[in-house]
Design an enzyme around this catalytic site. Sequence first.
Site, mmCIF file in Angstrom:
data_model
loop_
_atom_site.group_PDB
_atom_site.id
_atom_site.type_symbol
_atom_site.label_atom_id
_atom_site.label_comp_id
_atom_site.label_asym_id
_atom_site.label_seq_id
_atom_site.Cartn_x
_atom_site.Cartn_y
_atom_site.Cartn_z
ATOM 1 N N CYS A 1 -13.352 -5.408 -12.577
ATOM 2 C CA CYS A 1 -14.368 -5.387 -12.876
ATOM 3 C C CYS A 1 -14.787 -4.238 -11.776
ATOM 4 O O CYS A 1 -15.740 -4.416 -11.129
ATOM 5 C CB CYS A 1 -15.287 -6.642 -13.006
ATOM 6 S SG CYS A 1 -14.474 -7.705 -13.972
ATOM 7 N N GLU A 2 -14.418 -3.431 -12.185
ATOM 8 C CA GLU A 2 -14.634 -1.828 -10.830
ATOM 9 C C GLU A 2 -14.329 -0.758 -11.961
ATOM 10 O O GLU A 2 -13.335 -0.353 -12.315
ATOM 11 C CB GLU A 2 -14.135 -2.154 -10.398
ATOM 12 C CG GLU A 2 -14.042 -3.045 -8.917
ATOM 13 C CD GLU A 2 -16.151 -3.567 -8.354
ATOM 14 O OE1 GLU A 2 -16.264 -2.320 -8.016
ATOM 15 O OE2 GLU A 2 -16.270 -4.492 -7.435
ATOM 16 N N ARG B 1 -5.204 2.076 -2.934
ATOM 17 C CA ARG B 1 -5.460 3.381 -1.980
ATOM 18 C C ARG B 1 -6.156 4.984 -2.733
ATOM 19 O O ARG B 1 -7.372 5.207 -2.388
ATOM 20 C CB ARG B 1 -3.906 4.065 -1.924
ATOM 21 C CG ARG B 1 -2.692 3.146 -0.630
ATOM 22 C CD ARG B 1 -1.896 3.884 0.278
ATOM 23 N NE ARG B 1 -1.650 5.277 0.803
ATOM 24 C CZ ARG B 1 -2.053 6.440 0.179
ATOM 25 N NH1 ARG B 1 -1.735 6.411 -1.426
ATOM 26 N NH2 ARG B 1 -2.347 7.039 0.668
ATOM 27 N N TYR C 1 -8.918 6.337 -0.931
ATOM 28 C CA TYR C 1 -9.107 7.279 0.203
ATOM 29 C C TYR C 1 -8.759 7.881 -1.407
ATOM 30 O O TYR C 1 -8.801 9.643 -1.175
ATOM 31 C CB TYR C 1 -7.296 7.300 0.645
ATOM 32 C CG TYR C 1 -7.058 6.366 1.512
ATOM 33 C CD1 TYR C 1 -7.797 5.874 2.068
ATOM 34 C CD2 TYR C 1 -5.469 5.807 1.721
ATOM 35 C CE1 TYR C 1 -7.316 5.385 3.921
ATOM 36 C CE2 TYR C 1 -5.148 4.582 2.527
ATOM 37 C CZ TYR C 1 -6.107 4.446 3.714
ATOM 38 O OH TYR C 1 -6.018 3.610 4.267
ATOM 39 N N ARG D 1 4.869 6.459 6.829
ATOM 40 C CA ARG D 1 5.491 5.608 5.232
ATOM 41 C C ARG D 1 6.565 6.293 5.300
ATOM 42 O O ARG D 1 6.862 5.635 4.042
ATOM 43 C CB ARG D 1 4.278 5.973 5.082
ATOM 44 C CG ARG D 1 3.999 7.267 4.744
ATOM 45 C CD ARG D 1 2.804 7.981 4.046
ATOM 46 N NE ARG D 1 1.571 7.138 4.475
ATOM 47 C CZ ARG D 1 0.415 7.199 4.296
ATOM 48 N NH1 ARG D 1 -0.561 7.347 3.345
ATOM 49 N NH2 ARG D 1 -0.454 6.991 5.651
ATOM 50 N N GLY E 1 3.761 8.945 11.747
ATOM 51 C CA GLY E 1 2.630 9.160 10.335
ATOM 52 C C GLY E 1 3.015 10.619 9.089
ATOM 53 O O GLY E 1 2.548 10.966 9.182
#
Length: 460
Positions: A385-386, A354, A358, A313, A268
Site C-alpha cells: 500500500c505505497e 532498494r 535509493y 556486494r 564497496g
Amino acid sequence: MTASPLAPAWLVHPDDANALAPAVWPASASRTADGAVEIAGVSLTSLAAEFGTPLYVVDEDELRARARAVRDAFRTAFADTDVAVYYAGKAFLCTTVARWVVEEGLRIDVASEGELAVALAAGVNPALLGHHGNNKGLAEIDRSVGVGVGAIVLDSVVEIDRVADAAERHGRVQAVRLRINSGVHASTHEYLATAREDQKFGIPLADAPAAVAAIRARPSLRFLGLHSHIGSQIFESSGFAEAARRLLELHAELRAGGEVPELNLGGGFGIAYTSADEVTPLGEIAAGIARAVTSECDRLGIPVPTVAIEPGRVVVGPSTVTVYEVGTTKDVLVEGEHVRRYVSVDGGMSDNVRPALYGADYTVRMANRVSDADPALVRVVGKHCESGDVVIRADYLPGDVTPGDLLAVPATGAYCWSLASNYNYLGRPAVVAVKDGAARVIVRRETEDDLLRRDAGVTR
C-alpha cells in the site's frame, strides 16, 4: 518500434526483450528449449512451482567464483604483502553462505550481535570475523570479545574503554582497528557515501593520534591499524587511492609510537544492475589501489602493511535472481498521450526496498517463456500500500506480458533479503541455492505461523 518517450535516457530500446545481458545475470543463466530462464541448470519455472514466489535463487558456483576472484585479484596486486578479504555479512548472511565464503578463503564482517550469531552458528572460527558498527551495545561488545572475534572496529572514542573493559573481564588482549573518516567523497548515492565529514561513521583524521594513544594505553587492547570505508557501489579506484594516501600519512606517524601492522581500506565495489552500468574489472581496481599504496609507502619510507579489503556486494550481488509471479497489468496514459504499462507482482518493497530507498534501477525479464511481441515499456510494482512500491522503474518486456507470467530480476543478492521486511504482514521469501541442476532451500519461507508467533495477544 522506437523507444518510449517515458523511458529514461540510459534505457536502450531492446532488439530482443527476451535477451539476458551477460553483465547483469549469473554466468550460468540461459533459456531452455521452451524459453524458461534457468540458473545452474535449474529452470526458474520449476523452482517457482516447487518453492513458490517471490523467491530468491542463488547460484552457489557463481558466488564461490566471485569470492575467489576478489581474493585472487588482491593477492596478485599485493603480491609482496598479506591480504585479508572480508565478506560483507550485512549484504546477505545465512549459515550456508557463511560456510561457502570461508571455504573460499574469505573472512566475514559482522555488524550486529545477530550477524555474529549466524556466523558462529555456521561454525566460522571467530578469529576470522571482524565486528563493525557505530553503536555496538555493551552486551554485544562483551559477547564479541568473549567468543574471540579477530578484530573489532572502533567507531568512536567511547568504544575504546568499552572494548578494553570487556577484554579485561575476559582475560583477553583484543585486536582493534580505528575507523577514520577520511573526508574522501566517493562517487555514489548520498546514502552510500560513508566517509563524508557530516555523517555518523568514524572519527576525523585529526583526532586519530589521541585516540590511538588511548588505545595503546590500555594493555587489554592491541592496535592493528586504521580502517577506512568511503562508500559502496563504487566503480573506480581513485577514491580508494586518495583515502589510502591520507591514511598512510597518519599510519607512518603512528609507527613512531608502536606497531601498526595493517591498513584496512574498505571496499564497496560496484556491480551491474542494468546494461547501462559499466563495471571496472576487479583486477584493475586492485591494481590501482596497490599502485597507490606501494607508491605512498615508498615515498614515506615505510614497508607496505598487511592490507584488509571489504569488497561488499560484488561477491553475492550478481549471484542471485528474484522470481515473481505477475498478478495484474494495466496501461496508464501519461501526459495524455504516452502509455506506461504497470505490471504488478506478488512481492515488492518487502523483498527489495532498494528502489524505494535509493532509487535503485534493476533489470527484468520474463522467466517462464519467450515472446516475439513488440517490447513495451513497463514499470514493475509490488503489492504493498505505497505508491513508491516499485521494483523496476523502467524496462522493456514483451508487450504480451500477462497475469500468471513469471518475472526474474537479476543482481538481487545484496541488500535485498537482508533489508526485507514484513510490511503488510507478508512473509519474507525463501532463499534457494542451485548447483549442477539441483536445488535446495538454504533459508525457508516465512509462514503465517511465523508472523503470528511473536504476537503476545494470539490466544490459539
